[in-house]
Design a protein around this motif. Sequence first.
Motif, PDB file in Angstrom:
ATOM      1  N   ARG A 177      -8.200  -3.519  -6.245  1.00 44.68           N
ATOM      2  CA  ARG A 177      -8.400  -4.370  -5.071  1.00 44.68           C
ATOM      3  C   ARG A 177      -7.133  -4.452  -4.229  1.00 44.68           C
ATOM      4  N   GLY A 178      -7.326  -4.868  -2.990  1.00 43.04           N
ATOM      5  CA  GLY A 178      -6.210  -5.196  -2.122  1.00 43.04           C
ATOM      6  C   GLY A 178      -6.380  -6.598  -1.595  1.00 43.04           C
ATOM      7  N   VAL A 179      -5.281  -7.365  -1.552  1.00 46.10           N
ATOM      8  CA  VAL A 179      -5.305  -8.734  -1.062  1.00 46.10           C
ATOM      9  C   VAL A 179      -4.183  -8.913  -0.046  1.00 46.10           C
ATOM     10  N   ARG A 180      -4.522  -9.455   1.105  1.00 44.82           N
ATOM     11  CA  ARG A 180      -3.520  -9.702   2.150  1.00 44.82           C
ATOM     12  C   ARG A 180      -2.774 -10.995   1.846  1.00 44.82           C
ATOM     13  N   VAL A 181      -1.435 -10.915   1.894  1.00 45.90           N
ATOM     14  CA  VAL A 181      -0.593 -12.109   1.761  1.00 45.90           C
ATOM     15  C   VAL A 181       0.439 -12.068   2.881  1.00 45.90           C
ATOM     16  N   ASP A 182       0.265 -12.917   3.871  1.00 47.82           N
ATOM     17  CA  ASP A 182       1.194 -12.952   4.990  1.00 47.82           C
ATOM     18  C   ASP A 182       2.492 -13.635   4.585  1.00 47.82           C
ATOM     19  N   GLY A 183       3.556 -13.257   5.243  1.00 48.30           N
ATOM     20  CA  GLY A 183       4.875 -13.800   4.961  1.00 48.30           C
ATOM     21  C   GLY A 183       5.913 -12.758   5.305  1.00 48.30           C
ATOM     22  N   TYR A 184       7.149 -13.174   5.369  1.00 49.94           N
ATOM     23  CA  TYR A 184       8.205 -12.235   5.722  1.00 49.94           C
ATOM     24  C   TYR A 184       8.324 -11.158   4.635  1.00 49.94           C
ATOM     25  N   TRP A 185       8.416  -9.917   5.069  1.00 44.22           N
ATOM     26  CA  TRP A 185       8.607  -8.794   4.156  1.00 44.22           C
ATOM     27  C   TRP A 185       9.604  -7.818   4.759  1.00 44.22           C
ATOM     28  N   SER A 186      10.518  -7.343   3.938  1.00 47.87           N
ATOM     29  CA  SER A 186      11.455  -6.322   4.401  1.00 47.87           C
ATOM     30  C   SER A 186      11.835  -5.418   3.241  1.00 47.87           C
ATOM     31  N   ASP A 187      11.933  -4.136   3.552  1.00 42.58           N
ATOM     32  CA  ASP A 187      12.446  -3.125   2.633  1.00 42.58           C
ATOM     33  C   ASP A 187      13.924  -2.940   2.962  1.00 42.58           C
ATOM     34  N   LEU A 188      14.798  -3.192   1.988  1.00 33.33           N
ATOM     35  CA  LEU A 188      16.237  -3.128   2.227  1.00 33.33           C
ATOM     36  C   LEU A 188      16.825  -1.774   1.844  1.00 33.33           C
ATOM     37  N   GLY A 189      16.020  -0.727   1.906  1.00 38.82           N
ATOM     38  CA  GLY A 189      16.425   0.561   1.365  1.00 38.82           C
ATOM     39  C   GLY A 189      17.311   1.417   2.231  1.00 38.82           C
ATOM     40  N   THR A 190      17.613   0.999   3.472  1.00 40.30           N
ATOM     41  CA  THR A 190      18.529   1.751   4.333  1.00 40.30           C
ATOM     42  C   THR A 190      19.553   0.778   4.900  1.00 40.30           C
ATOM     43  N   PRO A 191      20.707   1.273   5.378  1.00 39.33           N
ATOM     44  CA  PRO A 191      21.689   0.363   5.982  1.00 39.33           C
ATOM     45  C   PRO A 191      21.109  -0.455   7.130  1.00 39.33           C
ATOM     46  N   ARG A 211       0.800 -17.112  -6.500  1.00 34.90           N
ATOM     47  CA  ARG A 211      -0.211 -17.721  -7.370  1.00 34.90           C
ATOM     48  C   ARG A 211      -1.639 -17.435  -6.906  1.00 34.90           C
ATOM     49  N   PRO A 212      -1.945 -17.491  -5.592  1.00 32.49           N
ATOM     50  CA  PRO A 212      -3.312 -17.156  -5.176  1.00 32.49           C
ATOM     51  C   PRO A 212      -3.704 -15.714  -5.505  1.00 32.49           C
ATOM     52  N   VAL A 213      -2.734 -14.796  -5.442  1.00 33.40           N
ATOM     53  CA  VAL A 213      -3.027 -13.397  -5.768  1.00 33.40           C
ATOM     54  C   VAL A 213      -3.391 -13.268  -7.243  1.00 33.40           C
ATOM     55  N   GLY A 261       4.704  -3.448  -2.208  1.00 32.76           N
ATOM     56  CA  GLY A 261       5.484  -3.164  -3.409  1.00 32.76           C
ATOM     57  C   GLY A 261       5.276  -4.181  -4.518  1.00 32.76           C
ATOM     58  N   VAL A 262       4.268  -5.041  -4.349  1.00 34.42           N
ATOM     59  CA  VAL A 262       3.941  -6.059  -5.360  1.00 34.42           C
ATOM     60  C   VAL A 262       2.493  -5.853  -5.782  1.00 34.42           C
ATOM     61  N   HIS A 263       2.243  -5.820  -7.080  1.00 36.02           N
ATOM     62  CA  HIS A 263       0.877  -5.708  -7.583  1.00 36.02           C
ATOM     63  C   HIS A 263       0.717  -6.531  -8.854  1.00 36.02           C
ATOM     64  N   VAL A 264      -0.535  -6.934  -9.106  1.00 32.97           N
ATOM     65  CA  VAL A 264      -0.897  -7.583 -10.369  1.00 32.97           C
ATOM     66  C   VAL A 264      -1.785  -6.603 -11.122  1.00 32.97           C
ATOM     67  N   MET A 265      -1.512  -6.419 -12.405  1.00 30.11           N
ATOM     68  CA  MET A 265      -2.219  -5.399 -13.180  1.00 30.11           C
ATOM     69  C   MET A 265      -2.793  -5.967 -14.468  1.00 30.11           C
ATOM     70  N   SER A 266      -3.895  -5.372 -14.871  1.00 31.85           N
ATOM     71  CA  SER A 266      -4.443  -5.576 -16.209  1.00 31.85           C
ATOM     72  C   SER A 266      -3.831  -4.540 -17.147  1.00 31.85           C
TER      73      SER A 266
END
Length: 342
Positions: free
Chosen positions: A209-223, A116-118, A173-178
Motif C-alpha cells: 500500500r501507499g499512504v500520503r503523509v503531508d509534512g516537511y520532507w528533504s533529502d540531505l544527500g547533496t551539498p 502513528r496513523p501510518v 524513504g519511510v515504510h512500515v513492513m510485516s
Amino acid sequence: MKAMVLCAGLGTRLRPLTERWPKPAMPFLGQPLLRYHLAVLKAAGVTAVGINTHHLPDTMEAVARAECARAGLPLHVVNEPVIQGTGGGIRGLRDFLSDGDFIVFNGDILYPVDLRPVVAVHQASGALATLVLQPMPVGETYAAVELDAEGRVRRIAGHGPGGEGLSPWHFTGVHVMSPRVFDFMSPRGEEDINRGVYVRAMEAGQLVRGVRVDGYWSDLGTPSRYLATVQDVLAGRVRLEWLGADSPLAGTTRGASGTWAQAEARLDGTAEGPVYLGRGSAVAAGATVGPGVSLEPGAKVASGARLSRATVFEDTEVSSGESLSEVLAWGAHRIAAPLKGR
C-alpha cells in the motif's frame, strides 16, 4: 514496535564531508541527523532500533550508540563488510525485526512527522508493506511510486505489474513492513527493496500500500539540499517544536537580531538573522554573518570575514577576508552549495 534506520550508504555526493561522517551521523544544527530520526520513531511508539553500517562503521556505531542511549532506545547493529543495498540491509536485521511489524527509515532525510496513523493504517490493512508517500516535489526527478485508485502500489520506478489509471507519487524513504516481507528477499547478495523485493511481492499477489503523509520532507544527500534544508529550518518553514528537547532550537537563547545561540557561543561581530550559533562557536568583532548562516559547535569566524547562506562545520575557522555565500565550510574545504530559486 521496532525500527531500522538505513545507515550503510557511501554518501558519495556529499564528499568530502562524508569522509568524516556517514550521512546519518552528519551534524545538522548542532546535533547528528540521526537524533531527528529517533525522535520521530520514538513518538511513533518504537521501543528498539537497529541500524546497518558499512561506510565508516565505527563512527556510525559510536554516534548511534550515543544517540540511542540519549533517547532511551536499545540499539542493535549489523555491519556489512560488503554493502547489501536497501533490501539486503533490511534482510541483515531479520532476526532482530521478525517478531512483529516494523518501520524502516532512510538515514539521510529530514521528515519530522507523526507516523502513528501510518502504523495504524498498515496494521488494519494486513498489507505486506505500507510506503509513506507525498506529492512529487516540483522540479525533482525522483522515481515514482504509482498507485491505483484504492491506494495499492502497482509500479515502482517503472517496475511492477502496472495497471490502468495509476497516479505517480514520491516515496519519502519511510515504510512500515510485516515480517512476511522477508519471504520475498533473496537469500544473499545486494538487492533493492523497492525495485526488487516489492516487485516480486506484488507479482505474487501481495498487497503493498501507499499512504500520503503531508509534512516537511528533504533529502540531505547533496551539498545544495543540505544547505537548503538548513535555510528552511532557520526560516521557520519546518515544524520542529514538537520534538521538544530534540529540536535544534531547544535550549538556545534568542537574540534581537534573529539569532539562536547555544551555550558558550560568542557573537562580537554583526549578525543579520536568521543565524544559528552552535555551542562554543564564535564570531569575532568586525565579522558579519547572515542571513541564513549556521555555525556548528566550535566554529570560528575571524574579523573581516563575511558569510551569508552558509554552514560552517565543527572546529572550522573562516579566515579574515573570506567571503562565503552558498557554501559548506569544513576544515580547509569550501564546498559549493548553490540554492536554486532561493
